[in-house]
Design a protein around this motif. Structure first.
Motif, short mmCIF file in Angstrom:
data_model
loop_
_atom_site.label_atom_id
_atom_site.label_comp_id
_atom_site.label_asym_id
_atom_site.label_seq_id
_atom_site.Cartn_x
_atom_site.Cartn_y
_atom_site.Cartn_z
N ALA A 66 39.55 50.07 43.59
CA ALA A 66 39.16 48.92 44.40
C ALA A 66 39.58 49.13 45.85
O ALA A 66 40.77 49.09 46.16
CB ALA A 66 39.79 47.65 43.84
N PRO A 67 38.64 49.35 46.74
CA PRO A 67 38.98 49.54 48.16
C PRO A 67 39.06 48.19 48.87
O PRO A 67 38.77 47.14 48.29
CB PRO A 67 37.78 50.33 48.67
N LEU A 126 40.44 37.76 53.16
CA LEU A 126 41.21 37.88 54.40
C LEU A 126 40.52 37.20 55.58
O LEU A 126 41.19 36.76 56.52
CB LEU A 126 41.44 39.36 54.74
N PHE A 127 39.19 37.14 55.53
CA PHE A 127 38.44 36.59 56.67
C PHE A 127 37.04 36.23 56.21
O PHE A 127 36.45 36.92 55.38
CB PHE A 127 38.35 37.65 57.78
N LEU A 130 40.37 43.41 59.67
CA LEU A 130 41.06 44.12 58.61
C LEU A 130 42.27 44.87 59.16
O LEU A 130 43.36 44.82 58.56
CB LEU A 130 40.10 45.09 57.92
N CYS A 131 42.10 45.55 60.27
CA CYS A 131 43.22 46.27 60.88
C CYS A 131 44.37 45.33 61.21
O CYS A 131 45.55 45.64 60.98
CB CYS A 131 42.76 47.00 62.15
N GLN A 132 44.04 44.15 61.72
CA GLN A 132 45.06 43.16 62.06
C GLN A 132 45.77 42.68 60.81
O GLN A 132 47.00 42.53 60.80
CB GLN A 132 44.42 41.99 62.80
N HIS A 143 37.64 41.38 52.41
CA HIS A 143 38.47 41.21 51.21
C HIS A 143 39.49 42.34 51.09
O HIS A 143 39.21 43.48 51.48
CB HIS A 143 37.62 41.23 49.94
N ALA A 144 40.64 42.02 50.52
CA ALA A 144 41.64 43.01 50.14
C ALA A 144 41.58 43.22 48.63
O ALA A 144 41.19 42.31 47.89
CB ALA A 144 43.04 42.54 50.54
#
Length: 295
Positions: free
Chosen positions: A60-61, A103-104, A221-223, A72-73
């Protein structure tokens, strides 16, 4: 410095023309993860239309979907652990978007949805309205149904054909209008809608909330991961990868990419997606020890 986040477009990049992730590519991605780097899929597709690709990876990436509007995480190990055993079917590598952590998310407003539907109706075009688990679509001709079917074959998306968009109770992260004249469609949309982000392909135009694109979702995502942008590397091939490739610390265009993307990329792969170009690049980076956990 090493790369601690690898981000990949799907069609034309990770996938070959048959829609397959080759065994060589999967092996390279497994080595990237084993080195301590995170792997993210970044696509214009809906989150639920990416599950088949995740299944091919076997893990799961992180997922940036809807051209950046949703992030999503992967599930945490405890989210999928069985109470009675440690079956691999329920490990943290199980590719299940339903168990992922949101996540967003950025949705279109009712006014923006109305503008897109009115414009599409005036142009006599079918619209993909993205619901929570499937795509809603009103079709009024065989040509429109054929285009929806073509999109289904490309992405695996599930369709619900309806008679009226007014029955839908949820707001979409994006909408898509079918048509073989994307430049004309974009011109009409710019003249008859206000502030929408518009992304074209050869046979459709995607409509998103203002200033929304893959680069925005990738940055979010980076944040969330607290990964410096210079420690990221991204691969892409299409028009919707422009901001995404520009945002990454190192943005690489596939050999088969649009020329506009090649013009802004840090470099271009030696081989195409059908020649395992991604796997070859990753193997080269791995041989130099360029993937690892964030510093």
């Amino acid at each position: 410095m090493v790369y601690s986040l690898l981000a990949l477009d799907l069609d034309g990049t990770l996938l070959n023309k048959a829609g397959v992730v080759t065994a060589r590519t999967v092996a390279a991605l497994q080595r990237v993860r084993a080195a301590g780097a995170a792997v993210a899929l970044c696509s214009g597709r809906a989150s639920y239309s990416m599950r088949g690709v995740e299944a091919q990876l076997g893990f799961a990436p992180f997922v940036v979907s809807f051209n950046g509007a949703v992030v999503h995480a992967p599930p945490r190990p405890s989210d999928n652990a069985k109470s009675s055993d440690n079956s691999a079917d329920n490990s943290s590598d199980s590719p299940d978007n339903n168990a992922k952590t949101l996540l967003f998310r950025n949705e279109m407003t009712p006014a923006q949805v109305s503008q897109v539907l009115q414009a599409a109706n005036a142009m006599r075009r079918a619209v993909n309205y993205y619901g929570p688990d499937s795509i809603y679509c009103v079709v009024t001709s065989d040509e429109q149904r054929a285009l929806a079917h073509r999109y289904h074959l490309l992405t695996g998306a599930t369709y619900e054909f309806i008679d009226d968009y007014s029955i839908i109770q949820t707001l979409p992260p994006k909408m898509l209008i079918f048509g073989h004249d994307p430049d004309i469609m974009i011109k009409y949309l710019r003249e008859n809608t206000s502030g929408l982000a518009l992304i074209k392909d050869d046979w459709f135009v995607e409509c998103l909330p203002p200033d929304m694109n893959k680069g925005v979702g990738f940055t979010k995502l980076c944040q969330a991961l607290n990964i410096p942008i210079e420690q990221t590397i991204a691969f892409g091939d299409g028009w919707n990868d422009m901001e995404f490739i520009a945002a990454a610390g190192t943005g690489i265009a596939m050999k088969n990419a649009r020329q506009e993307l090649k013009d802004i990329a840090s470099r271009i792969t030696e081989f195409t997606n059908d020649e395992e170009g991604l796997a070859i690049e990753l193997e080269n980076f791995l041989s130099k020890g360029l993937f690892g956990p964030k510093n």
